[in-house]
Design a protein around this motif. Sequence first.
Motif, short mmCIF file in Angstrom:
data_model
loop_
_atom_site.label_atom_id
_atom_site.label_comp_id
_atom_site.label_asym_id
_atom_site.label_seq_id
_atom_site.Cartn_x
_atom_site.Cartn_y
_atom_site.Cartn_z
N MET A 82 0.85 -1.20 0.00
CA MET A 82 0.00 0.00 0.00
C MET A 82 0.89 1.25 0.00
SD MET A 82 -2.89 1.21 2.76
CE MET A 82 -3.93 -0.20 2.39
N ALA A 83 0.52 2.22 -0.82
CA ALA A 83 1.30 3.45 -0.92
C ALA A 83 1.17 4.28 0.35
CB ALA A 83 0.83 4.26 -2.13
N ASN A 84 2.22 5.03 0.67
CA ASN A 84 2.17 5.91 1.82
C ASN A 84 1.13 7.01 1.62
OD1 ASN A 84 4.28 4.46 2.86
ND2 ASN A 84 5.85 5.98 2.34
N LYS A 85 0.51 7.45 2.69
CA LYS A 85 -0.48 8.52 2.61
C LYS A 85 0.18 9.88 2.57
CE LYS A 85 -4.42 10.54 5.10
NZ LYS A 85 -5.33 10.42 6.25
N TYR A 86 1.32 10.03 3.28
CA TYR A 86 1.89 11.36 3.48
C TYR A 86 3.12 11.63 2.62
CZ TYR A 86 -1.03 10.76 7.65
OH TYR A 86 -2.06 10.52 8.50
N LEU A 87 4.19 10.90 2.85
CA LEU A 87 5.45 11.14 2.15
C LEU A 87 5.88 9.87 1.42
CD1 LEU A 87 7.41 13.05 4.95
CD2 LEU A 87 6.28 14.05 2.94
N SER A 88 6.50 10.05 0.28
CA SER A 88 6.91 8.89 -0.52
C SER A 88 8.21 8.27 -0.01
CB SER A 88 7.09 9.31 -1.99
OG SER A 88 8.09 10.31 -2.11
N TYR A 89 8.97 9.01 0.82
CA TYR A 89 10.31 8.53 1.17
C TYR A 89 10.47 8.04 2.61
CZ TYR A 89 10.36 13.61 2.10
OH TYR A 89 10.04 14.89 2.50
N ILE A 90 9.45 8.17 3.44
CA ILE A 90 9.45 7.54 4.77
C ILE A 90 8.05 7.01 5.04
CG2 ILE A 90 11.33 8.91 5.78
CD1 ILE A 90 9.20 10.62 7.18
N SER A 91 7.96 6.05 5.95
CA SER A 91 6.66 5.46 6.24
C SER A 91 5.75 6.43 6.97
CB SER A 91 6.85 4.20 7.10
OG SER A 91 7.28 4.56 8.42
N ASP A 92 4.45 6.21 6.85
CA ASP A 92 3.48 7.03 7.57
C ASP A 92 3.71 6.93 9.07
OD1 ASP A 92 2.34 7.65 5.15
OD2 ASP A 92 0.67 6.25 5.34
N GLU A 93 4.03 5.74 9.55
CA GLU A 93 4.24 5.53 10.99
C GLU A 93 5.41 6.37 11.48
OE1 GLU A 93 1.86 2.43 9.31
OE2 GLU A 93 3.88 3.11 8.74
N HIS A 94 6.50 6.39 10.71
CA HIS A 94 7.66 7.18 11.12
C HIS A 94 7.34 8.67 11.09
CE1 HIS A 94 11.87 8.09 11.84
NE2 HIS A 94 11.81 8.98 10.86
N PHE A 95 6.65 9.10 10.06
CA PHE A 95 6.29 10.52 9.94
C PHE A 95 5.44 10.95 11.13
CE2 PHE A 95 3.95 13.87 7.23
CZ PHE A 95 4.87 14.85 7.60
N LEU A 96 4.43 10.17 11.48
CA LEU A 96 3.57 10.51 12.61
C LEU A 96 4.32 10.47 13.93
CD1 LEU A 96 0.31 8.64 11.56
CD2 LEU A 96 0.67 11.12 11.60
N SER A 97 5.31 9.59 14.06
CA SER A 97 6.09 9.55 15.29
C SER A 97 6.97 10.80 15.42
CB SER A 97 6.96 8.29 15.34
OG SER A 97 8.04 8.35 14.42
N CYS A 98 7.47 11.31 14.29
CA CYS A 98 8.24 12.55 14.31
C CYS A 98 7.37 13.73 14.74
CB CYS A 98 8.84 12.83 12.92
SG CYS A 98 10.09 11.66 12.39
N ILE A 99 6.13 13.76 14.25
CA ILE A 99 5.19 14.81 14.64
C ILE A 99 4.86 14.69 16.12
CG2 ILE A 99 2.80 15.60 14.34
CD1 ILE A 99 3.11 14.89 11.35
N GLU A 100 4.66 13.46 16.59
CA GLU A 100 4.37 13.25 18.01
C GLU A 100 5.52 13.73 18.89
OE1 GLU A 100 3.08 9.64 21.09
OE2 GLU A 100 3.85 9.17 19.10
N ASN A 101 6.75 13.44 18.50
CA ASN A 101 7.91 13.87 19.28
C ASN A 101 7.99 15.39 19.35
OD1 ASN A 101 8.72 11.25 19.76
ND2 ASN A 101 10.13 11.19 18.02
N LEU A 102 7.70 16.05 18.23
CA LEU A 102 7.73 17.52 18.23
C LEU A 102 6.60 18.08 19.09
CD1 LEU A 102 9.09 20.06 17.26
CD2 LEU A 102 7.66 20.01 15.22
N HIS A 103 5.43 17.44 19.02
CA HIS A 103 4.31 17.88 19.84
C HIS A 103 4.66 17.79 21.33
CE1 HIS A 103 -0.03 17.29 21.38
NE2 HIS A 103 0.19 18.57 21.19
N LYS A 104 5.35 16.73 21.72
CA LYS A 104 5.79 16.59 23.11
C LYS A 104 6.73 17.72 23.50
CE LYS A 104 5.31 11.54 23.40
NZ LYS A 104 6.03 10.24 23.46
N SER A 105 7.57 18.15 22.55
CA SER A 105 8.48 19.27 22.82
C SER A 105 7.69 20.56 23.03
CB SER A 105 9.47 19.45 21.66
OG SER A 105 10.32 18.32 21.55
N TYR A 106 6.64 20.75 22.23
CA TYR A 106 5.76 21.91 22.42
C TYR A 106 5.14 21.89 23.81
CZ TYR A 106 5.49 24.12 17.77
OH TYR A 106 5.76 24.83 16.63
N LEU A 107 4.60 20.73 24.18
CA LEU A 107 3.93 20.61 25.47
C LEU A 107 4.90 20.85 26.62
CD1 LEU A 107 1.66 17.49 24.83
CD2 LEU A 107 0.99 19.90 24.81
#
Length: 254
Positions: free
Chosen positions: A1-26
Motif C-alpha cells: 500500500m502506498a504511503n499517505k503522506y510522504l513517498s520517502y518515509i513510512s506514515d508511521e515514522h512521519f507521525l512519530s516525528c510529529i508526536e515527538n515535536l508535539h511533546k516538545s511543544y507541550l
Amino acid sequence: MANKYLSYISDEHFLSCIENLHKSYLKAKANVSKKKFYSNKIDTIKLTFDAKFNELDEETLIKTEINRQIDKSINNSIGTFHEQILGGIEGFEIGKMSGFDIKATDDTLFADMKNKHNTMNSSSAESLFQKLATFADTYKMANCYWVQILAKNSFNEKWYGDINGKEYSHSRVYKISGDEFYKLLTGKSDAFLELYTALPIAIDDYLRHYKPTDTLKNSALEEIKASSGLPKRRILDEITFENYSYYLGFDSLK
C-alpha cells in the motif's frame, strides 16, 4: 500500500516525528514558573521599550515575553524534527551524540544540520568546518555537509571560506540548503515541498487521535504579581528588582 503522506518515509515514522515535536511543544509550554522564567536574565530595559512603543500593559508584556521564551525553546526542537525525518530514510541514520546529525549507513555522507543559515558566529563556523573536514579525512569516500534548512538561496556547493582570517577549503566539504539536502537523500527534487504539503494533513490526523492529559498553566505571572504585593509595586519593577537587586542603587526598588 502506498504511503499517505510522504513517498520517502513510512506514515508511521512521519507521525512519530510529529508526536515527538508535539511533546516538545507541550514540555516548553508546561508550567513556566517564576524560577524558570528567570533562568535567563530578563532584559527589563528592552521590556520598557516594548511596553511603551508597542503600547502594551504590563500583564500583556510579561505574557508576550513568556511566549517568546517558549518559542525559542521550540525552535531548537524543529531542527531535531528534520533530523528525525531524514534519519528515517532508508540508508541513513541519526547521529545520536556522535558529532554529526545525519550519516549514511555506509559512511559515504556525514552532515551537521542548522535550522537557519544565521545561527553561527565565525568561531562556530570555523569549528564546524574543522569537524566536517576531519570526517572527510577519516572516511575517504564520504562527502560532508553543512546543512542550512532555511537558507537564503537554494544551493549545493563546495564550502570555501575565509573564517577568522584563515582560508578553509576541502575537496569533500560542502554547504547545502534544506531543499537540496532533502533532494540529495531522497532522490526527489520536490522532497522538501512534499514535506511542507503533507504536514497540515498529517498533523490534523495526529491531533484527531491525541488525548490531552493535563491542562497547561503558566504560573510565572501570578507568582510575580504575588511577590510584588500589587498594587504596591509595578510588575516590571518587581522583575527588575528580582533580577538586578545587586546593581548599584537598584535595591531602592524594594
